[in-house]
Design a protein around this motif. Structure first.
Motif, PDB file in Angstrom:
ATOM      1  N   ASN A   1     -22.110  37.321 -14.953  1.00 56.18           N
ATOM      2  CA  ASN A   1     -22.047  37.666 -13.536  1.00 56.18           C
ATOM      3  C   ASN A   1     -20.670  38.256 -13.239  1.00 56.18           C
ATOM      4  O   ASN A   1     -19.790  38.299 -14.110  1.00 56.18           O
ATOM      5  N   ALA A   2     -20.465  38.752 -12.042  1.00 55.39           N
ATOM      6  CA  ALA A   2     -19.230  39.463 -11.688  1.00 55.39           C
ATOM      7  C   ALA A   2     -17.977  38.620 -11.887  1.00 55.39           C
ATOM      8  O   ALA A   2     -16.921  39.135 -12.249  1.00 55.39           O
ATOM      9  N   SER A   3     -18.071  37.308 -11.677  1.00 56.21           N
ATOM     10  CA  SER A   3     -16.886  36.460 -11.832  1.00 56.21           C
ATOM     11  C   SER A   3     -16.739  35.924 -13.253  1.00 56.21           C
ATOM     12  O   SER A   3     -15.740  35.285 -13.568  1.00 56.21           O
ATOM     13  N   GLY A   4     -17.707  36.178 -14.113  1.00 51.37           N
ATOM     14  CA  GLY A   4     -17.635  35.729 -15.493  1.00 51.37           C
ATOM     15  C   GLY A   4     -17.878  34.244 -15.671  1.00 51.37           C
ATOM     16  O   GLY A   4     -17.542  33.678 -16.698  1.00 51.37           O
ATOM     17  N   THR A   5     -18.488  33.612 -14.679  1.00 58.44           N
ATOM     18  CA  THR A   5     -18.709  32.168 -14.744  1.00 58.44           C
ATOM     19  C   THR A   5     -20.112  31.773 -15.188  1.00 58.44           C
ATOM     20  O   THR A   5     -20.347  30.629 -15.544  1.00 58.44           O
TER      21      THR A   5
END
Length: 71
Positions: free
Chosen positions: A17-21
């Motif tokens: 995802n965009a936040s890398g989480t």
């Protein structure tokens, strides 16, 4: 976009995802040259997977290779 995991001598392609989480495995790649990939590195249009045979030999004497595959 990519990650590596040891499973049947291959690596998982993971979409983050965009936040890398959070990530999702979108593809599993194998190659007969793999011998227990340990990590990955991306460079240009290739993904490089160092293969370490630590489970077969002591780390000090284990043979290691790097296998490039297309991105």
């Amino acid at each position: 976009m990519s990650g590596a995991a040891e499973r049947a001598c291959g690596g998982a392609v993971v979409r983050l995802n965009a936040s890398g989480t959070v990530g999702w495995v979108i593809e599993w790649r194998t190659d007969p040259r793999f011998a227990a990939p340990t990590t990955i590195a991306c460079f240009g249009n290739r993904i490089y997977l160092p293969s370490a045979r630590f489970r077969f030999s002591p780390p000090q004497t284990a043979e290691c290779t790097v296998v490039p595959i297309p991105r």
